[in-house]
Design an enzyme around this catalytic site. Structure first.
Site, PDB file in Angstrom:
ATOM      1  N   ARG A  11       0.832  -1.211   0.000  1.00 27.35           N
ATOM      2  CA  ARG A  11       0.000   0.000   0.000  1.00 27.35           C
ATOM      3  C   ARG A  11       0.866   1.261   0.000  1.00 27.35           C
ATOM      4  NH1 ARG A  11      -0.271   4.564   2.802  1.00 27.35           N
ATOM      5  NH2 ARG A  11       0.087   3.388   4.732  1.00 27.35           N
ATOM      6  N   ASP A  12       1.633   1.487   1.067  1.00 29.41           N
ATOM      7  CA  ASP A  12       2.410   2.730   1.181  1.00 29.41           C
ATOM      8  C   ASP A  12       3.462   2.780   0.072  1.00 29.41           C
ATOM      9  OD1 ASP A  12       3.780   5.018   2.183  1.00 29.41           O
ATOM     10  OD2 ASP A  12       3.325   4.456   4.240  1.00 29.41           O
ATOM     11  N   HIS A 203       5.031   4.262  12.867  1.00 26.36           N
ATOM     12  CA  HIS A 203       5.130   4.182  11.398  1.00 26.36           C
ATOM     13  C   HIS A 203       6.170   5.215  10.954  1.00 26.36           C
ATOM     14  CE1 HIS A 203       2.913   3.852   7.367  1.00 26.36           C
ATOM     15  NE2 HIS A 203       3.548   4.987   7.193  1.00 26.36           N
ATOM     16  N   HIS A 205       8.963   6.744   8.386  1.00 24.17           N
ATOM     17  CA  HIS A 205       9.602   6.840   7.070  1.00 24.17           C
ATOM     18  C   HIS A 205      11.083   7.157   7.319  1.00 24.17           C
ATOM     19  CE1 HIS A 205       6.171   6.543   4.219  1.00 24.17           C
ATOM     20  NE2 HIS A 205       5.504   6.704   5.357  1.00 24.17           N
ATOM     21  N   CYS A 236       4.231   9.281   0.521  1.00 24.94           N
ATOM     22  CA  CYS A 236       2.882   9.770   0.256  1.00 24.94           C
ATOM     23  C   CYS A 236       2.953  10.838  -0.825  1.00 24.94           C
ATOM     24  CB  CYS A 236       2.288  10.347   1.538  1.00 24.94           C
ATOM     25  SG  CYS A 236       0.657  11.063   1.293  1.00 24.94           S
ATOM     26  N   ASN A 245       9.233   3.998   3.607  1.00 33.31           N
ATOM     27  CA  ASN A 245       9.133   3.522   4.983  1.00 33.31           C
ATOM     28  C   ASN A 245      10.453   2.898   5.397  1.00 33.31           C
ATOM     29  OD1 ASN A 245       6.251   3.026   3.643  1.00 33.31           O
ATOM     30  ND2 ASN A 245       5.988   3.359   5.829  1.00 33.31           N
TER      31      ASN A 245
HETATM   32  P1  HMG Z   1     -13.046  14.213  -2.526  1.00 31.43           P
HETATM   33  O1  HMG Z   1     -12.826  14.471  -3.972  1.00 31.43           O
HETATM   34  O2  HMG Z   1     -13.107  15.370  -1.580  1.00 31.43           O
HETATM   35  O3  HMG Z   1     -14.329  13.246  -2.305  1.00 31.43           O
HETATM   36  O4  HMG Z   1     -11.928  13.197  -2.034  1.00 31.43           O
HETATM   37  P2  HMG Z   1     -15.844  13.392  -2.541  1.00 31.43           P
HETATM   38  O5  HMG Z   1     -16.514  12.719  -1.372  1.00 31.43           O
HETATM   39  O6  HMG Z   1     -16.208  14.797  -2.868  1.00 31.43           O
HETATM   40  O7  HMG Z   1     -16.071  12.471  -3.831  1.00 31.43           O
HETATM   41  C1  HMG Z   1     -15.574  12.826  -5.109  1.00 31.43           C
HETATM   42  C2  HMG Z   1     -15.682  11.607  -6.027  1.00 31.43           C
HETATM   43  O8  HMG Z   1     -14.820  10.564  -5.531  1.00 31.43           O
HETATM   44  C3  HMG Z   1     -17.068  11.016  -6.092  1.00 31.43           C
HETATM   45  O9  HMG Z   1     -17.219  10.478  -7.408  1.00 31.43           O
HETATM   46  C4  HMG Z   1     -17.002   9.883  -5.107  1.00 31.43           C
HETATM   47  O10 HMG Z   1     -17.913   8.833  -5.361  1.00 31.43           O
HETATM   48  C5  HMG Z   1     -15.570   9.392  -5.297  1.00 31.43           C
HETATM   49  P3  HMG Z   1     -18.105  11.211  -8.518  1.00 31.43           P
HETATM   50  O11 HMG Z   1     -19.441  11.344  -7.880  1.00 31.43           O
HETATM   51  O12 HMG Z   1     -17.427  12.551  -8.708  1.00 31.43           O
HETATM   52  O13 HMG Z   1     -17.999  10.284  -9.672  1.00 31.43           O
HETATM   53  N1  HMG Z   1     -15.083   8.724  -4.092  1.00 31.43           N
HETATM   54  C6  HMG Z   1     -14.564   7.481  -4.076  1.00 31.43           C
HETATM   55  N2  HMG Z   1     -14.341   6.584  -5.057  1.00 31.43           N
HETATM   56  C7  HMG Z   1     -13.808   5.406  -4.694  1.00 31.43           C
HETATM   57  N3  HMG Z   1     -13.489   5.094  -3.423  1.00 31.43           N
HETATM   58  C8  HMG Z   1     -13.689   5.960  -2.419  1.00 31.43           C
HETATM   59  C9  HMG Z   1     -14.247   7.217  -2.754  1.00 31.43           C
HETATM   60  N4  HMG Z   1     -14.574   8.290  -2.001  1.00 31.43           N
HETATM   61  C10 HMG Z   1     -15.082   9.203  -2.841  1.00 31.43           C
HETATM   62  N5  HMG Z   1     -13.365   5.631  -1.154  1.00 31.43           N
HETATM   63  C11 HMG Z   1     -11.111  11.432  -0.653  1.00 31.43           C
HETATM   64  C12 HMG Z   1     -11.889  12.737  -0.715  1.00 31.43           C
HETATM   65  C13 HMG Z   1     -10.806  11.127   0.798  1.00 31.43           C
HETATM   66  C14 HMG Z   1     -11.949  10.326  -1.258  1.00 31.43           C
HETATM   67  C15 HMG Z   1      -9.790  11.612  -1.473  1.00 31.43           C
HETATM   68  O14 HMG Z   1      -9.151  12.767  -1.031  1.00 31.43           O
HETATM   69  C16 HMG Z   1      -8.870  10.449  -1.347  1.00 31.43           C
HETATM   70  O15 HMG Z   1      -9.174   9.338  -1.768  1.00 31.43           O
HETATM   71  N6  HMG Z   1      -7.648  10.664  -0.742  1.00 31.43           N
HETATM   72  C17 HMG Z   1      -6.725   9.586  -0.522  1.00 31.43           C
HETATM   73  C18 HMG Z   1      -5.358  10.121  -0.328  1.00 31.43           C
HETATM   74  C19 HMG Z   1      -4.412   8.982  -0.024  1.00 31.43           C
HETATM   75  O16 HMG Z   1      -4.727   7.816  -0.240  1.00 31.43           O
HETATM   76  N7  HMG Z   1      -3.199   9.324   0.487  1.00 31.43           N
HETATM   77  C20 HMG Z   1      -2.208   8.370   0.791  1.00 31.43           C
HETATM   78  C21 HMG Z   1      -2.541   7.520   1.972  1.00 31.43           C
HETATM   79  S1  HMG Z   1      -2.224   8.308   3.539  1.00 31.43           S
HETATM   80  C22 HMG Z   1      -0.533   8.013   3.827  1.00 31.43           C
HETATM   81  O17 HMG Z   1       0.167   7.584   2.953  1.00 31.43           O
HETATM   82  C23 HMG Z   1       0.023   8.265   5.204  1.00 31.43           C
HETATM   83  C24 HMG Z   1       0.244   6.954   5.999  1.00 31.43           C
HETATM   84  O18 HMG Z   1       1.145   6.095   5.304  1.00 31.43           O
HETATM   85  C25 HMG Z   1       0.831   7.289   7.379  1.00 31.43           C
HETATM   86  C26 HMG Z   1       2.045   8.222   7.326  1.00 31.43           C
HETATM   87  O19 HMG Z   1       3.031   7.913   6.625  1.00 31.43           O
HETATM   88  O20 HMG Z   1       1.983   9.259   8.013  1.00 31.43           O
HETATM   89  C27 HMG Z   1      -1.074   6.191   6.209  1.00 31.43           C
HETATM   90 MG    MG Z   2       3.276   6.212   5.346  1.00 32.76          MG
END
Ligand code: HMG
Ligand code: MG
Length: 299
Positions: A11-12, A203, A205, A236, A245
């Site tokens: 995933r990450d 967690h 990095h 990210c 990581n």
């Molecule tokens: P948004 O655009 O504000 O969402 O995104 P929305 O609710 O307005 O929806 C917009 C469209 O997205 C809609 O579709 C929804 O249906 C669709 P439309 O009607 O326009 O066709 N949608 C989805 N589709 C599939 N699956 C879903 C989903 N939700 C909405 N779950 C949202 C908000 C949170 C969805 C977006 O910003 C997003 O997906 N962000 C993810 C970012 C991400 O994954 N970042 C990396 C992971 S975090 C990380 O790496 C840190 C970590 O490792 C820890 C660390 O290192 O600190 C965990």
């Molecule tokens: Mg991370």
């Protein structure tokens, strides 16, 4: 002390690759990791495919991996929509994610910290109904790429809200890999006054090479759950400058020498990293590729 390693490479690691890794290769990577005997592998994320196209095939990956009874295969979900998708893919542990920094959280999930936590309520309620454990990530717990140093109090505030919501386990994220052991101790001084240590995971990095020092500092404080990625892939897309990581190989080597007992088999983790390295067409960044002469750790 027994340590649980949560492998987050699929995933990450793969969310941060500039080109999308083919589904076949993801499945082969997860299967190779399964052979290494992890307690938990974070396989993918049911996030918006517009935001993270690299993981748009989460359903297919979950459908095709060989699941072992002894391993938990978890996934990130940002909201109810993601949770429903995860349930459809027969995921039995989910992770919600927010941050201690407002600016990072807006860039990452297009919501304030409060707004993102409000989205978790139906996820946690649904998970409780389905008897699925929920992890909660708190990103930028030490440093934010936009706001700089983050105060431990801000982290505690978010951790408390997640626990009040019913999240089972919290993973504290050094998203940009900038923390040093003194900062880890300062944060844990505060958190451990309020939270059971067995509900905390770390967690790290490894941008500046301090991740292993941070892992060992946390271990000394009684933390027994660590996230890492095979080969040290990761990062990210919304945290500019973040490196991968901490590498699972390095983590296993260091913690084994510190006296920890760990489940993943180092040689098999190396085999999974080698497979991924071939897929990505570049060497990976784990240091512990060769056992040191005189007998390496046999974790
Ligand atoms: P948004 O655009 O504000 O969402 O995104 P929305 O609710 O307005 O929806 C917009 C469209 O997205 C809609 O579709 C929804 O249906 C669709 P439309 O009607 O326009 O066709 N949608 C989805 N589709 C599939 N699956 C879903 C989903 N939700 C909405 N779950 C949202 C908000 C949170 C969805 C977006 O910003 C997003 O997906 N962000 C993810 C970012 C991400 O994954 N970042 C990396 C992971 S975090 C990380 O790496 C840190 C970590 O490792 C820890 C660390 O290192 O600190 C965990
Ligand atoms: Mg991370």
């Amino acid at each position: 002390m027994k340590v649980r390693v949560v492998e987050v490479g699929p995933r990450d690691g793969l969310q941060n690759e500039s080109k999308t890794v083919p589904t076949d290769s993801k499945v082969a990577f997860v299967d190779a990791l399964s052979d290494a005997g992890y307690e938990e592998i974070e396989v993918s994320a049911f996030v918006s495919p517009q935001w993270i196209p690299q993981l748009a095939d989460a359903e297919e990956v979950f459908a095709r991996i060989r699941r072992k009874d002894s391993t938990v295969y978890s996934a990130l979900v940002p909201n109810e929509r993601g949770f429903e998708r995860a349930l459809g893919a027969k995921v039995r542990k989910v992770a919600v994610f927010t941050a201690a920094s407002e600016t990072f959280n807006r860039k990452n999930v297009n919501a304030s910290i409060q707004g993102s936590i409000a989205r978790f309520r139906p996820v946690v309620d649904g998970a409780r109904r389905e008897k699925i454990p929920v992890r909660g990530y708190v990103s930028t717990a030490f440093w934010c790429p936009y706001e700089g140093k983050i105060a431990p109090d801000a982290v505690l505030g978010v951790v408390r809200q997640l626990l009040d919501l019913g999240v089972d386990e919290i993973s504290i994220g050094d998203t940009i890999g900038k923390a040093v052991p003194a900062e880890v101790h300062a944060l844990l001084d505060l958190l451990l006054d309020h939270v059971d240590q067995d509900r905390l995971a770390m967690h790290f990095h490894d941008t500046y090479g301090t991740a292993i020092a941070n892992v060992l500092a946390s271990y000394e404080r009684g933390i027994a759950v660590f996230d890492s990625s095979a080969g040290g892939v990761g990062g990210c897309p919304f945290a500019p400058g973040a490196a991968g990581n901490v590498a699972t190989e390095d983590l296993i080597s260091a913690l084994a020498r510190a006296g920890a007992s760990l489940s993943p088999d180092l040689e098999r983790v190396r085999a999974a990293s080698a497979l991924l390295s071939t897929v990505l067409g570049r060497p990976l960044r784990s240091r512990g590729r060769e056992a040191p002469s005189g007998g390496g750790p046999s974790a």
